[in-house]
Design an enzyme around this catalytic site. Structure first.
Site, short mmCIF file in Angstrom:
data_model
loop_
_atom_site.label_atom_id
_atom_site.label_comp_id
_atom_site.label_asym_id
_atom_site.label_seq_id
_atom_site.Cartn_x
_atom_site.Cartn_y
_atom_site.Cartn_z
N ARG A 134 9.08 1.72 -2.97
CA ARG A 134 8.78 0.29 -3.12
C ARG A 134 10.06 -0.54 -3.15
O ARG A 134 10.15 -1.60 -2.53
CB ARG A 134 7.98 0.07 -4.42
CG ARG A 134 7.51 -1.36 -4.67
CD ARG A 134 6.44 -1.41 -5.74
NE ARG A 134 5.31 -0.58 -5.36
CZ ARG A 134 5.08 0.64 -5.86
NH1 ARG A 134 5.86 1.15 -6.80
NH2 ARG A 134 4.07 1.37 -5.42
N ASP A 178 0.87 -1.17 0.00
CA ASP A 178 0.00 0.00 0.00
C ASP A 178 0.90 1.22 0.00
O ASP A 178 1.85 1.32 0.79
CB ASP A 178 -0.95 0.02 1.20
CG ASP A 178 -2.14 0.93 0.90
OD1 ASP A 178 -2.93 0.58 -0.01
OD2 ASP A 178 -2.28 2.00 1.52
N SER A 179 0.63 2.10 -0.93
CA SER A 179 1.56 3.20 -1.14
C SER A 179 0.81 4.46 -1.53
O SER A 179 -0.39 4.43 -1.79
CB SER A 179 2.58 2.81 -2.21
OG SER A 179 1.93 2.19 -3.30
P1 ITT Z 1 -3.63 -2.25 -5.36
O1 ITT Z 1 -4.42 -1.71 -4.18
O2 ITT Z 1 -4.36 -3.29 -6.16
O3 ITT Z 1 -2.25 -2.68 -4.98
P2 ITT Z 1 -3.61 0.54 -6.18
O4 ITT Z 1 -3.04 1.26 -7.36
O5 ITT Z 1 -5.05 0.86 -5.83
O6 ITT Z 1 -3.40 -1.04 -6.40
P3 ITT Z 1 -2.78 1.67 -3.64
O7 ITT Z 1 -4.13 1.58 -3.02
O8 ITT Z 1 -1.57 1.29 -2.83
O9 ITT Z 1 -2.67 0.77 -4.94
O10 ITT Z 1 -2.60 3.14 -4.21
C1 ITT Z 1 -1.34 3.60 -4.54
C2 ITT Z 1 -1.46 4.77 -5.50
O11 ITT Z 1 -0.39 5.68 -5.20
C3 ITT Z 1 -1.24 4.31 -6.93
O12 ITT Z 1 -2.46 3.99 -7.58
C4 ITT Z 1 -0.54 5.52 -7.54
O13 ITT Z 1 -1.49 6.48 -7.93
C5 ITT Z 1 0.28 6.05 -6.37
N1 ITT Z 1 1.62 5.43 -6.37
C6 ITT Z 1 2.10 4.46 -5.52
N2 ITT Z 1 3.34 4.10 -5.85
C7 ITT Z 1 3.67 4.81 -6.94
C8 ITT Z 1 4.80 4.86 -7.77
O14 ITT Z 1 5.84 4.05 -7.57
N3 ITT Z 1 4.80 5.72 -8.79
C9 ITT Z 1 3.75 6.53 -9.01
N4 ITT Z 1 2.62 6.52 -8.31
C10 ITT Z 1 2.57 5.67 -7.26
#
Ligand code: ITT
Length: 194
Positions: free
Chosen positions: A179, A69-70
């Site tokens: 990450r 989660d990021s």
């Molecule tokens: P999952 O829950 O299925 O893993 P998600 O995209 O919904 O997919 P998150 O709820 O963790 O994942 O939301 C993280 C969001 O933060 C992601 O959709 C991006 O918009 C942003 N994000 C996270 N890491 C990133 C990265 O390495 N580069 C750019 N944006 C990032």
């Protein structure tokens, strides 16, 4: 405990690519979760949401599951979009447009921001086998640059590279990203289990 197979608790193809690339040195079989997977991410923190996803995937697949989660914390926006980074708008393009607009309109002029990542490896019985975290500092720029990566990468500028996160390649991103740092710690733990 020796782990031979891990399911990835994510539907984000960008995350899958980065995690698979980093974990390939381990010789552990990494599989993607099949079908619909969208557990309600109703935790108050990145870590709670990572656990929700990891436990749900581990139960479905009866395998240890790795979740990420990021999100992006922008100082001019008092840390938003934070845990709502994915839900901030519907597409990557719209998320970037909304972000740049909000920063431009903000009375605070800081461009500083950071990506944060919490990773949880959970067992099918709900045990947290290991968790790790990573942060990556940068600045938000107005004009998107680059086509690599995903999400907010085209507007996330990294001073050390004089480039955005979308202008560096996958290996470079994994060395410096939130990450990549969380994965490094996870890899060290997995190696120690063998
Ligand atoms: P999952 O829950 O299925 O893993 P998600 O995209 O919904 O997919 P998150 O709820 O963790 O994942 O939301 C993280 C969001 O933060 C992601 O959709 C991006 O918009 C942003 N994000 C996270 N890491 C990133 C990265 O390495 N580069 C750019 N944006 C990032």
């Amino acid at each position: 405990m020796s782990i031979k197979k891990i399911v990835l608790a994510t539907k984000n193809k960008g995350k899958v690519k980065e995690i698979q690339q980093a974990l390939k040195e381990l010789g552990i079989e990494i599989v993607e979760i099949e079908g619909d997977f969208s557990p309600e991410e109703n935790g108050a923190t990145f870590k709670e949401n990572a656990y929700i996803k990891a436990y749900e995937a581990a139960k479905i697949e009866n395998l240890p599951a790795l979740a990420d989660d990021s999100g992006l914390e922008v100082d001019a926006l008092d840390g938003r979009p934070g845990i709502h980074s994915s839900r901030y708008a519907n597409t990557d393009k719209e998320r970037i447009q909304k972000l740049v607009k909000e920063i431009t309109e903000s009375p605070k002029k800081e461009k500083s921001a950071r990506f944060k990542c919490e990773m949880v490896l959970a067992s099918p019985s709900g045990e947290t086998l290991y968790s790790s975290t990573g942060t990556c500092e940068g600045e938000i720029i107005d004009t998107p640059c680059g086509t690599n990566g995903f999400g907010y990468d085209p507007v996330f500028y990294i001073k050390g590279f004089n480039a955005t996160m979308a202008e560096i390649n996958l290996e470079q991103k994994n060395k410096i990203s939130h990450r990549g740092k969380a994965l490094k710690s996870m890899i060290d733990w997995l190696k120690a289990q063998k």
